[in-house]
Design a protein around this motif. Structure first.
Motif, PDB file in Angstrom:
ATOM      1  N   GLY A   1       7.485   8.621  -2.414  1.00 27.24           N
ATOM      2  CA  GLY A   1       6.654   7.788  -0.609  1.00 27.24           C
ATOM      3  C   GLY A   1       6.036   7.381  -0.841  1.00 27.24           C
ATOM      4  N   TYR A   2       5.154   7.825   0.167  1.00 29.16           N
ATOM      5  CA  TYR A   2       3.710   7.864   0.047  1.00 29.16           C
ATOM      6  C   TYR A   2       2.209   7.687  -0.639  1.00 29.16           C
ATOM      7  N   THR A   3       3.470   8.077  -2.177  1.00 27.16           N
ATOM      8  CA  THR A   3       2.133   9.253  -2.320  1.00 27.16           C
ATOM      9  C   THR A   3       1.439   8.070  -3.155  1.00 27.16           C
ATOM     10  N   GLY A   4      -0.113   8.754  -3.240  1.00 30.02           N
ATOM     11  CA  GLY A   4      -1.268   7.458  -3.228  1.00 30.02           C
ATOM     12  C   GLY A   4      -2.333   6.971  -2.563  1.00 30.02           C
ATOM     13  N   ASN A   5      -1.877   7.386  -1.358  1.00 29.27           N
ATOM     14  CA  ASN A   5      -2.251   7.603   0.369  1.00 29.27           C
ATOM     15  C   ASN A   5      -3.529   8.973   0.190  1.00 29.27           C
TER      16      ASN A   5
END
Length: 524
Positions: A208-212
């Protein structure tokens, strides 16, 4: 800043009829029970089911001669209390062995429980639970006969993507889907088990949005705490869409949620066996924990205490290292003893001043007169630290800076999620650029207050935004941001998030700083 694609867009304009709701409830119930897999019962199936029903009614007479048969039960009188107990019961507390139970009622995430002989099969992205015929239970024995008659090897099958943004189709397309399968155990059948675990597993994705950092906490770490804390670290985490850097970044927290090494589901081809599996995670709201839904009434403050335990050893190590470096610099300095005493007194005096941390940004939404802001804060009486967190910055260092601060200032953005590192009672000042007012309040303002922070939302004037010079004072981008954000995420992202910087009116902003300083001094 992709989180502006809010689930509320889905909620707007959707008015379902009673008929729609009943149809959906029926479909969900059938899907969760595995009913959709079954064929039309034949005569023998019907007879067996009838016999099963009768057995529940006659069981007291058959096995307990002194039992008094009555439809009245004291539990009925306390139905409300019982309902509350069921609602707050631990996950999987009422699930039969060899079955799958899924809760798909939340629009944020699905969660399924598998109980019994649970086994992984990584190459096919599957998890199996096997049901054996338990002849010691008359009801289970009858069910076994029924399943044998219908010749069904697979009793139930579910599909799930264990990530907490199920309303965002494009995001969920990047998350691995799991097949959950309940099967009957054939006579003489022996299952291979490469690794036997005696504690439950929690399966989740770090895709998903992992990295934010906002999404890493909101969609991952906090839901993991909510889902697993009742297990008191006696749990194995099985991660889909695994990233080594994620584990390095959050390893300190993970080690305080589980006593066991994590498993990379895709890379580890061995068959892992568990007595129970929780697939997916629960999520309450933005960056928070709802104590009314938690075992033991745990709250966001309990999560904050966990962070403190997780980072305290590393922070102490960093402090010792800093003190050693300071002593070394003093020992090699040729300055006189008197000047050393003066320096020491100045340092001690500085430590008594309230500490203000500025979360600095480069590029979009940067404060272009940040250096002047820092100088003004120092004149007011603050000890100022400018913090520029990067994706590679060790979280313990950020925690150290913010946990020791009295005030944090930052422009709306993912880095504001670091307010979780602040001590309750501290001051959080969020600078709110044009077009971001709703998100700033929903994602950070409200959650900060729940943590016990003194929250100040500083909404900038049009003249404090770079958009004023680019579009002009009469353009809707400046005069009516809501009319622009209504056009969709792409407009919001391009104009207000990626193409805007802030130049603070220092005289106007000074009032906020003086208020924060006075509040902190009174509190100290």
């Amino acid at each position: 800043m992709v989180y502006y694609q809010r689930y509320q867009q889905r909620k707007k304009g959707e008015v379902g009829t009673e008929e729609d709701e009943e149809r959906q409830a029926f479909i969900t119930e059938c899907a969760n029970s595995g009913y959709y897999k079954r064929t039309r019962p034949k005569l023998l199936s019907f007879l067996l089911l009838s016999l099963l029903s009768c057995s529940f009614i006659l069981a007291p007479h058959l096995f307990y001669s002194d039992a008094t048969f009555s439809l009245y039960s004291p539990e009925v009188e306390n139905e409300g209390l019982a309902a509350d107990m069921v609602a707050n019961a631990p996950l999987g507390s009422s699930i039969s062995n060899g079955t799958i139970s899924c809760d798909r009622s939340s629009f944020r995430s699905d969660i399924c429980i598998m109980k019994g002989d649970v086994r992984t099969q990584s190459p096919s992205s599957s998890i199996f639970v096997y049901r054996s015929r338990d002849k010691s239970s008359f009801a289970n024995y009858l069910w076994g006969l029924l399943e044998e008659h219908e010749n069904r090897e697979e009793l139930q099958q579910e599909k799930i993507k264990p990530y907490t943004r199920k309303w965002e189709t494009s995001t969920m397309d990047t998350v691995t889907e799991l097949d959950l399968i309940a099967k009957k155990e054939s006579p003489g059948m022996e299952h291979q088990c490469d690794v036997q675990h005696d504690v439950p597993a929690v399966f989740f994705s770090t895709g998903g949005y992992t990295g934010n950092v906002y999404h890493e906490f909101n969609d991952g770490i906090l839901p993991l705490y909510i889902t697993s804390q009742h297990l008191s670290k006696k749990v194995v985490f099985v991660i889909l869409d695994f990233h080594k850097w994620w584990l390095m970044k959050y390893g300190d927290i993970i080690s305080h949620l589980s006593d066991y090494p994590v498993i990379d589901f895709s890379a580890d081809k061995r068959t892992h066996c568990f007595p129970e599996a929780i697939v997916g995670m629960r999520i309450h709201n933005e960056l928070t924990v709802d104590s009314s839904l938690m075992d033991g009434d745990k709250s966001i403050l309990d999560f904050r205490n966990l962070l403190d335990r997780a980072y305290r050893p590393r922070v102490r190590s960093l402090i010792r290292k800093q003190e050693a470096n300071q002593k070394l610099s003093v020992s090699v300095s040729p300055t006189s003893k008197s000047s050393l005493r003066i320096k020491r007194k100045v340092h001690e005096h500085s430590l008594k001043r309230p500490k203000l941390v500025i979360i600095s940004r480069n590029g979009s939404r940067a404060i272009t007169n940040e250096n002047l802001l820092a100088k003004m804060a120092e004149k007011i009486g603050f000890r100022v630290q400018v913090l520029r967190p990067e994706s590679s910055t060790e979280l313990a260092k950020i925690y150290w800076a913010l946990n020791s601060s009295d005030v944090m200032i930052g422009v709306h953005g993912a880095a504001m999620a670091h307010f979780l590192f602040m001590r309750p009672g501290s001051v959080f000042v969020q600078v709110i650029p044009l077009g971001t007012a709703w998100a700033a309040e929903a994602y950070y303002g409200e959650p900060a207050r729940k943590l016990g922070l003194e929250y100040i939302g500083y909404q900038i004037l049009a003249t404090e935004s770079s958009l004023y010079g680019k579009y002009g004072k009469d353009d809707p981008v400046v005069t009516n941001p809501r009319s622009v954000t209504k056009k969709g995420w792409e407009y919001t992202k391009k104009i207000y998030l990626e193409d805007q910087t802030v130049r603070l009116h220092l005289r106007r902003f000074r009032k906020q700083l003086v208020g924060a300083y006075n509040y902190t001094i009174d509190r100290i």
